[in-house]
Write a protein that holds these residues in place. Structure first.
Motif, short mmCIF file in Angstrom:
data_model
loop_
_atom_site.label_atom_id
_atom_site.label_comp_id
_atom_site.label_asym_id
_atom_site.label_seq_id
_atom_site.Cartn_x
_atom_site.Cartn_y
_atom_site.Cartn_z
N LEU A 170 0.83 -1.20 0.00
CA LEU A 170 0.00 0.00 0.00
C LEU A 170 0.86 1.26 0.00
CD1 LEU A 170 -2.65 1.54 0.21
CD2 LEU A 170 -2.58 1.20 2.69
N ALA A 171 1.90 1.27 0.84
CA ALA A 171 2.76 2.46 0.91
C ALA A 171 3.43 2.74 -0.43
CB ALA A 171 3.83 2.25 2.00
N GLY A 172 3.85 1.69 -1.13
CA GLY A 172 4.46 1.87 -2.44
C GLY A 172 3.49 2.45 -3.45
N GLU A 173 2.25 1.98 -3.41
CA GLU A 173 1.24 2.49 -4.33
C GLU A 173 0.92 3.96 -4.01
OE1 GLU A 173 -1.56 2.56 -7.42
OE2 GLU A 173 0.01 1.08 -6.93
N LEU A 174 0.79 4.28 -2.73
CA LEU A 174 0.53 5.67 -2.34
C LEU A 174 1.70 6.57 -2.76
CD1 LEU A 174 -0.98 5.19 1.24
CD2 LEU A 174 -2.20 5.93 -0.82
N ARG A 175 2.90 6.10 -2.53
CA ARG A 175 4.08 6.90 -2.90
C ARG A 175 4.09 7.20 -4.40
NH1 ARG A 175 9.16 8.22 -1.14
NH2 ARG A 175 10.69 8.44 -2.82
N ASN A 176 3.81 6.18 -5.21
CA ASN A 176 3.83 6.38 -6.67
C ASN A 176 2.76 7.38 -7.10
OD1 ASN A 176 5.89 4.55 -6.98
ND2 ASN A 176 4.54 2.82 -7.39
N ARG A 177 1.57 7.26 -6.55
CA ARG A 177 0.48 8.16 -6.95
C ARG A 177 0.73 9.59 -6.50
NH1 ARG A 177 -5.42 5.27 -6.91
NH2 ARG A 177 -4.79 3.16 -7.49
N LEU A 178 1.23 9.73 -5.26
CA LEU A 178 1.48 11.07 -4.75
C LEU A 178 2.66 11.73 -5.45
CD1 LEU A 178 0.96 10.24 -0.97
CD2 LEU A 178 -0.49 11.76 -2.36
N ALA A 179 3.67 10.94 -5.82
CA ALA A 179 4.84 11.49 -6.51
C ALA A 179 4.45 12.06 -7.87
CB ALA A 179 5.91 10.41 -6.67
N GLU A 180 3.47 11.43 -8.52
CA GLU A 180 3.05 11.88 -9.84
C GLU A 180 2.48 13.29 -9.82
OE1 GLU A 180 0.30 9.01 -11.30
OE2 GLU A 180 1.82 7.46 -11.68
N LYS A 181 1.85 13.66 -8.71
CA LYS A 181 1.25 15.00 -8.65
C LYS A 181 1.95 15.91 -7.65
CE LYS A 181 -2.46 13.60 -5.46
NZ LYS A 181 -3.93 13.56 -5.25
N SER A 182 3.15 15.53 -7.22
CA SER A 182 3.85 16.32 -6.20
C SER A 182 4.28 17.70 -6.69
CB SER A 182 5.07 15.55 -5.68
OG SER A 182 5.99 15.30 -6.74
N VAL A 183 4.55 17.83 -8.00
CA VAL A 183 5.01 19.11 -8.53
C VAL A 183 3.94 20.19 -8.38
CG1 VAL A 183 5.76 20.33 -10.60
CG2 VAL A 183 6.58 18.01 -10.17
N ASN A 184 2.69 19.80 -8.62
CA ASN A 184 1.59 20.77 -8.54
C ASN A 184 0.78 20.63 -7.25
OD1 ASN A 184 2.12 21.77 -11.22
ND2 ASN A 184 1.15 19.93 -12.02
N PRO A 202 -11.57 -1.30 2.39
CA PRO A 202 -10.83 -2.27 1.56
C PRO A 202 -9.50 -1.70 1.10
CG PRO A 202 -13.12 -2.16 0.87
CD PRO A 202 -12.93 -1.06 1.87
N SER A 203 -8.48 -2.52 1.12
CA SER A 203 -7.14 -2.07 0.76
C SER A 203 -7.10 -1.37 -0.59
CB SER A 203 -6.18 -3.28 0.74
OG SER A 203 -4.89 -2.90 0.36
N LYS A 204 -7.83 -1.90 -1.56
CA LYS A 204 -7.78 -1.34 -2.91
C LYS A 204 -8.45 0.02 -3.03
CE LYS A 204 -5.20 -4.34 -4.88
NZ LYS A 204 -5.51 -5.14 -6.03
N ARG A 205 -9.20 0.45 -2.03
CA ARG A 205 -9.83 1.77 -2.08
C ARG A 205 -9.05 2.83 -1.31
NH1 ARG A 205 -14.85 2.67 -3.66
NH2 ARG A 205 -13.81 4.59 -4.30
N ILE A 206 -7.99 2.43 -0.61
CA ILE A 206 -7.26 3.39 0.22
C ILE A 206 -6.66 4.55 -0.59
CG2 ILE A 206 -5.28 3.70 1.75
CD1 ILE A 206 -7.62 2.37 3.12
N PRO A 207 -5.99 4.31 -1.73
CA PRO A 207 -5.45 5.46 -2.48
C PRO A 207 -6.52 6.47 -2.89
CG PRO A 207 -4.43 3.43 -3.24
CD PRO A 207 -5.57 3.02 -2.34
N ASP A 208 -7.70 5.98 -3.29
CA ASP A 208 -8.79 6.89 -3.65
C ASP A 208 -9.27 7.67 -2.42
OD1 ASP A 208 -8.71 5.99 -6.28
OD2 ASP A 208 -10.18 4.41 -5.90
N LEU A 209 -9.30 7.01 -1.28
CA LEU A 209 -9.71 7.68 -0.05
C LEU A 209 -8.71 8.78 0.31
CD1 LEU A 209 -11.33 8.00 2.58
CD2 LEU A 209 -9.95 6.15 3.54
N VAL A 210 -7.42 8.51 0.20
CA VAL A 210 -6.40 9.52 0.49
C VAL A 210 -6.60 10.73 -0.42
CG1 VAL A 210 -3.92 10.05 0.36
CG2 VAL A 210 -4.70 7.92 1.42
N ASN A 211 -6.88 10.48 -1.68
CA ASN A 211 -7.11 11.57 -2.62
C ASN A 211 -8.33 12.40 -2.21
OD1 ASN A 211 -6.40 12.86 -5.22
ND2 ASN A 211 -8.42 12.14 -5.85
#
Length: 399
Positions: A88-102, A169-178
């Motif tokens: 999960l942490a790896g997936e969150l890191r990848n998604r957050l890194a993609e939009k970190s510039v803005n 559910p684990s697979k919904r956590i990145p969407d929840l963080v967003n």
């Protein structure tokens, strides 16, 4: 310097040792956020050191930001791990890194921390947004989940702990963080911190956000929910069967556990309102409902009398070590037994907080016990199943 997920190769560590010798007087420090600090580097050597770190892949940006997600080993190597904290942490890191510039400055320095179980190795309890692994049994499948923890305070030596808000559910956590971060950016007042924002919004409103992400689709509609991040293996314990209708049946146990979780959440609201006696009683009721739900697996018409529930739960699930944790033994069952046998009638903030936390842990353990019990039924021979439930099997001869 940032170590994604706290990892570095042996080759990187050897070269880092050499750089530490040349630039930092042989001294390096590890951090609680799984990074490494080189102190007292001469200012005129910083650029040169950065180039050398970049050459060995240790110059990634983001240390101390929301991208720098902390995670314990979880199911990768830890026997206590329930869900894949590193995945999960790896997936969150990848998604957050993609939009970190803005990324809005309001969320850039939030902390996200993930543990594979309720133990706090990943420091989820002091995160702005924290998670710890658990699981839920959905129509015969064990689905990886994470308990959501909001509003912890990493600063001031862990000034306050996060609030448990529900399991997703684990697979919904990145969407929840967003969703949570977007709501914070749009809804904060002035320079309001995330902790203060959560406090102002209140548990009820936060729970409504969490609840949007809790549904799990049927396995035949989306099987991805039934495996964890970074692990293709399915958490299935066997299909319970599908009827002739298009939908899947919601089991009695699912209704029971949902009712227990509702009571546990209401206990938290009562605690926040200073209604300590009511919070204690509601948390106790939550544990009773979870225990009652388990007993119903073997005795459908079990009375609602607390003494009967506790005694039957003890006899049917605790003494046979079905409600049992390999590393914690009877610890979670004892939360219910202690409250039943000798309630703390002081009803202070501390005593109420303690039983509310215990109720949440008891319900998580009950979910785990349910999955274990259902799995055992799938491998029991008919004679063993009959013996367990006091049934008689008669042999019928057909000509």
């Amino acid at each position: 310097m940032t170590l994604p997920l706290g990892d570095a190769t042996s080759e990187q560590m050897r070269k880092l040792a050499d750089l530490t010798h040349r630039y930092a007087g042989d001294h390096a420090r590890t951090t609680v956020e799984q990074n490494i600090v080189l102190r007292w580097v001469p200012e005129n050597k910083v650029v040169e050191l950065y180039k050398e770190l970049k050459a060995i892949g240790l110059a990634q940006p983001g240390a101390g930001t929301i991208v720098d997600v902390t995670a314990c080993p979880g199911t990768d190597t830890c026997k206590l791990g329930i869900a894949s904290s590193r995945g999960l942490a790896g997936e969150l890191r990848n998604r957050l890194a993609e939009k970190s510039v803005n990324m809005d400055e309001a969320i850039k320095h939030l902390r996200i921390k993930v543990s594979g179980c309720f133990n706090s190795c990943g420091q989820h309890h002091v995160a702005d947004i924290g998670f710890y692994g658990n699981s839920r049994n959905i129509n015969g499948y064990t689905v990886p989940h994470f308990q959501v923890m909001l509003g912890g305070k990493w600063e001031e030596n862990a000034g306050s702990y996060a609030l448990a808000m529900g399991s997703v559910p684990s697979k919904r956590i990145p969407d929840l963080v967003n969703r949570l971060t977007d709501r914070y950016v749009r809804g904060r007042q002035g320079e309001e911190t995330f902790q203060n924002y959560c406090g102002r919004l209140g548990k009820k409103a936060l729970k409504e956000i969490i609840d949007e992400f809790t549904p799990v689709p049927p396995h035949n509609a989306d099987a991805s929910f039934y495996s964890d991040w970074g692990d293709p293996r399915e958490f299935t314990i066997g299909d319970m069967g599908v009827g002739e209708c298009a939908g899947e049946v919601v089991s009695l146990a699912q209704f029971g556990f949902t009712a227990a979780e509702t009571d546990a959440f209401e206990a938290q609201l009562l605690l926040d309102n200073g209604q300590y006696r009511e919070a204690d009683e509601k948390a106790y009721r939550a544990m009773l409902k979870a225990a009652h739900t388990l007993v119903q697996l073997q005795w459908l018409d079990v009375p609602n009398d607390p003494a009967t529930i506790v005694n039957e739960f003890r006899t049917r699930f605790v003494e046979p070590k079905i409600f049992w944790d390999t590393y914690h033994g009877n610890q979670f069952a004892n939360y219910l037994f202690t409250r039943f046998e000798s309630p703390d009638t002081r009803y202070t903030q501390d005593t109420a907080h303690k039983i509310v936390e215990e109720a949440n842990l008891f319900i998580d353990a009950a979910h785990k016990c349910h999955a274990k019990y259902q799995a055992s039924l799938n491998v029991l021979k008919p004679a063993d199943y009959a013996a367990r439930h006091g049934l008689r099997i008669e042999r019928i001869w057909l000509d």
